[in-house]
Design a protein around this motif. Structure first.
Motif, PDB file in Angstrom:
ATOM      1  N   GLU A 130       1.025  -1.646  -0.084  1.00 26.96           N
ATOM      2  CA  GLU A 130      -0.492  -0.659  -0.025  1.00 26.96           C
ATOM      3  C   GLU A 130       0.916   1.085  -0.196  1.00 26.96           C
ATOM      4  O   GLU A 130       0.300   2.326  -0.501  1.00 26.96           O
TER       5      GLU A 130
ATOM      6  N   TRP B 293       1.826   1.715 -13.040  1.00 26.24           N
ATOM      7  CA  TRP B 293       0.931   1.881 -12.156  1.00 26.24           C
ATOM      8  C   TRP B 293      -0.833   3.178 -11.654  1.00 26.24           C
ATOM      9  O   TRP B 293      -0.995   3.577 -11.091  1.00 26.24           O
TER      10      TRP B 293
ATOM     11  N   THR C 271      -3.401  -3.449  -8.213  1.00 25.67           N
ATOM     12  CA  THR C 271      -4.266  -4.562  -7.494  1.00 25.67           C
ATOM     13  C   THR C 271      -2.921  -4.811  -6.457  1.00 25.67           C
ATOM     14  O   THR C 271      -1.441  -4.421  -7.027  1.00 25.67           O
ATOM     15  N   LEU C 272      -2.635  -4.862  -4.705  1.00 29.26           N
ATOM     16  CA  LEU C 272      -1.750  -5.292  -4.491  1.00 29.26           C
ATOM     17  C   LEU C 272      -0.898  -6.108  -4.118  1.00 29.26           C
ATOM     18  O   LEU C 272       0.173  -6.591  -3.630  1.00 29.26           O
TER      19      LEU C 272
ATOM     20  N   LYS D 105      -0.496  -7.691  -6.921  1.00 26.39           N
ATOM     21  CA  LYS D 105       0.810  -7.275  -8.274  1.00 26.39           C
ATOM     22  C   LYS D 105       2.217  -6.177  -7.498  1.00 26.39           C
ATOM     23  O   LYS D 105       3.255  -6.712  -8.239  1.00 26.39           O
TER      24      LYS D 105
END
Length: 207
Positions: A96, A168, A173-174, A176
């Motif tokens: 994140e 990005w 997605t987290l 990836k």
């Protein structure tokens, strides 16, 4: 004695020239731009021509000090890129946090740093180190090993790491991002290996 026009003196450029064209094309591919692939390849070809002309004065300077300074300079710049990546991983350890960094304006500073340092090794220091040490078999073998590891790392960067990070900006997605971070640690380990090999090439050279 090897002359400037002998086949042996041209061997480094037989390696460097195709690499320059390939790196230029891959740079365009990493930017997800088909026109840039051709522009990059042409730029690489032009650079190879200029480098061929510059190889002669480099060969005249192929003394111990010039070779060692060039090799250590390449190691130093690779270490700088390793350090920059390490700082990012330490400051933004979670997917994140890392994704937030890459999607913020602050990511431009890191991108600019890599854009300045990586070509310095890819296009100048590593080819020059190879040219200056080519006549010393023990150093040449180590330099070729370092160059192989380094350019394989750059190949992975152009084919996966750079295009993925650039993507990005449109969301990711987290899972990836987490995979990218894990693989990036392995890529950084390759940087350390290159630094170590380059350093040993200077320490263990023929005297």
């Amino acid at each position: 004695m090897t002359t400037l026009t002998s086949p042996a003196s041209r061997k480094p450029m037989l390696i460097v020239a195709p690499l320059a064209v390939a790196l230029g094309a891959l740079g365009g591919l990493a930017a997800n731009s088909a026109p840039f692939v051709g522009v990059g390849a042409i730029a690489g070809l032009l650079w190879a021509g200029v480098a061929t002309l510059l190889a002669r004065p480099l060969l005249r300077l192929r003394d111990t000090v010039a070779a060692d300074l060039t090799t250590l300079s390449a190691a130093f710049v690779v270490m700088l890129t390793f350090g920059a990546g390490l700082i990012q991983h330490v400051m933004y350890p979670t997917p994140e946090a890392y994704l937030g960094l890459m999607q913020s304006p602050a990511s431009g500073g890191a991108t600019g740093l890599y854009m300045a340092l990586n070509p310095l090794v890819e296009w100048l220091l590593m080819p020059a180190a190879l040219t200056l040490t080519w006549h010393r078999p023990r150093q040449r073998r180590r330099l070729l090993t370092a160059a192989t590891v380094y350019y394989l790392q750059r190949l992975a960067t152009y084919l996966y790491f750079a295009p993925t990070v650039l993507g990005w900006t449109h969301g990711a997605t987290l899972a990836k991002v987490d995979l990218w971070i894990t693989l990036d640690v392995a890529r950084m380990a390759l940087d350390l290996a290159v630094v170590a090999i380059l350093a040993t090439a200077v320490i263990a050279r023929e005297r």
